[in-house]
Design a protein around this motif. Structure first.
Motif, PDB file in Angstrom:
ATOM      1  N   SER A  13       0.845  -1.192   0.000  1.00 16.59           N
ATOM      2  CA  SER A  13       0.000   0.000   0.000  1.00 16.59           C
ATOM      3  C   SER A  13       0.885   1.248   0.000  1.00 16.59           C
ATOM      4  CB  SER A  13      -0.892  -0.002   1.239  1.00 16.59           C
ATOM      5  OG  SER A  13      -0.109   0.195   2.405  1.00 16.59           O
ATOM      6  N   GLN A  14       0.264   2.389  -0.278  1.00 15.05           N
ATOM      7  CA  GLN A  14       1.004   3.650  -0.227  1.00 15.05           C
ATOM      8  C   GLN A  14       1.559   3.892   1.175  1.00 15.05           C
ATOM      9  OE1 GLN A  14       1.913   5.907  -2.626  1.00 15.05           O
ATOM     10  NE2 GLN A  14       1.257   4.241  -3.969  1.00 15.05           N
ATOM     11  N   ARG A  15       0.793   3.521   2.172  1.00 19.36           N
ATOM     12  CA  ARG A  15       1.255   3.693   3.554  1.00 19.36           C
ATOM     13  C   ARG A  15       2.492   2.844   3.821  1.00 19.36           C
ATOM     14  NH1 ARG A  15      -2.075   2.545   9.088  1.00 19.36           N
ATOM     15  NH2 ARG A  15      -0.619   3.605  10.447  1.00 19.36           N
ATOM     16  N   GLN A  16       2.476   1.586   3.373  1.00 18.26           N
ATOM     17  CA  GLN A  16       3.645   0.722   3.554  1.00 18.26           C
ATOM     18  C   GLN A  16       4.858   1.326   2.849  1.00 18.26           C
ATOM     19  OE1 GLN A  16       1.237  -2.883   2.369  1.00 18.26           O
ATOM     20  NE2 GLN A  16       2.993  -3.852   3.349  1.00 18.26           N
ATOM     21  N   ARG A  18       5.443   4.515   2.141  1.00 21.69           N
ATOM     22  CA  ARG A  18       5.901   5.715   2.864  1.00 21.69           C
ATOM     23  C   ARG A  18       6.651   5.339   4.130  1.00 21.69           C
ATOM     24  NH1 ARG A  18       0.676   7.682   1.720  1.00 21.69           N
ATOM     25  NH2 ARG A  18       0.078   7.211   3.858  1.00 21.69           N
ATOM     26  N   VAL A  19       6.082   4.425   4.922  1.00 22.66           N
ATOM     27  CA  VAL A  19       6.737   4.003   6.169  1.00 22.66           C
ATOM     28  C   VAL A  19       8.076   3.337   5.856  1.00 22.66           C
ATOM     29  CG1 VAL A  19       6.565   2.411   8.123  1.00 22.66           C
ATOM     30  CG2 VAL A  19       4.615   3.839   7.513  1.00 22.66           C
TER      31      VAL A  19
END
Length: 131
Positions: A13-16, A18-19
Motif C-alpha cells: 500500500s502507499q502507507r507501507q 511511505r513508512v
C-alpha cells in the motif's frame, strides 16, 4: 460495506511504501554514524536498498548490501544480532504508531540484474530481441 484493499492488492500500500522509505532513511543515517555496539559492523559501509514493512506495519524486512559485497553474510548476521539496538535508534529518530521488528536480509537484486544483463547480451538472445 467495508472494502479491504489488501485482500486483492498485488503490491504494498502507499502507507507501507511511505513508512518503508522513512525507516530506510533513518537506518541509513544510523548505519552511516557507525556507533552500534556490534563488533562485526564497525568500519563497514552498508547500503540500505529497501525496507518492506508488513501490511500491519509491525514487522519490516530490510534489504542491505555491504559496500563491495565483502563479508555479506557476516554483516547481515551482525545486523540481525543488533536488530533490537537498531530498532531503538530508529524509534529515537522516527515517530511511528508501531515500531516494526526489523529483520535484515542481503539484497540479491544486483546479482539478478547482472545475470539478466549477461543473458540479454548472449548473441542468440540479442538476435531474438531484434526481431
Amino acid at each position: 460495506m467495508r472494502h479491504d484493499h489488501q485482500a486483492g492488492a498485488k503490491g504494498p500500500s502507499q502507507r507501507q511504501l511511505r513508512v518503508g522509505e522513512v525507516i530506510r532513511r533513518a537506518l541509513s543515517e544510523i548505519l552511516a554514524r557507525g556507533d552500534l555496539h556490534e563488533e562485526s559492523l564497525s568500519d563497514v559501509s552498508i547500503t540500505v536498498t529497501e525496507v518492506r514493512p508488513s501490511p500491519d506495519l509491525r514487522q519490516a524486512r530490510v534489504y542491505v548490501m555491504p559496500l563491495g559485497g565483502a563479508n555479506a553474510d557476516e554483516i547481515v548476521a551482525g545486523l540481525n544480532n543488533a536488530a533490537r539496538e537498531i530498532r531503538r535508534e530508529v524509534n529515537r529518530s522516527v515517530t511511528l504508531k508501531f515500531s516494526p521488528q526489523l529483520s535484515f536480509v542481503l539484497d540479491q537484486s544486483f546479482d539478478r540484474m547482472d545475470a539478466t544483463r549477461t543473458m540479454l547480451a548472449q548473441p542468440d538472445v540479442a538476435r531474438d530481441l531484434e526481431k
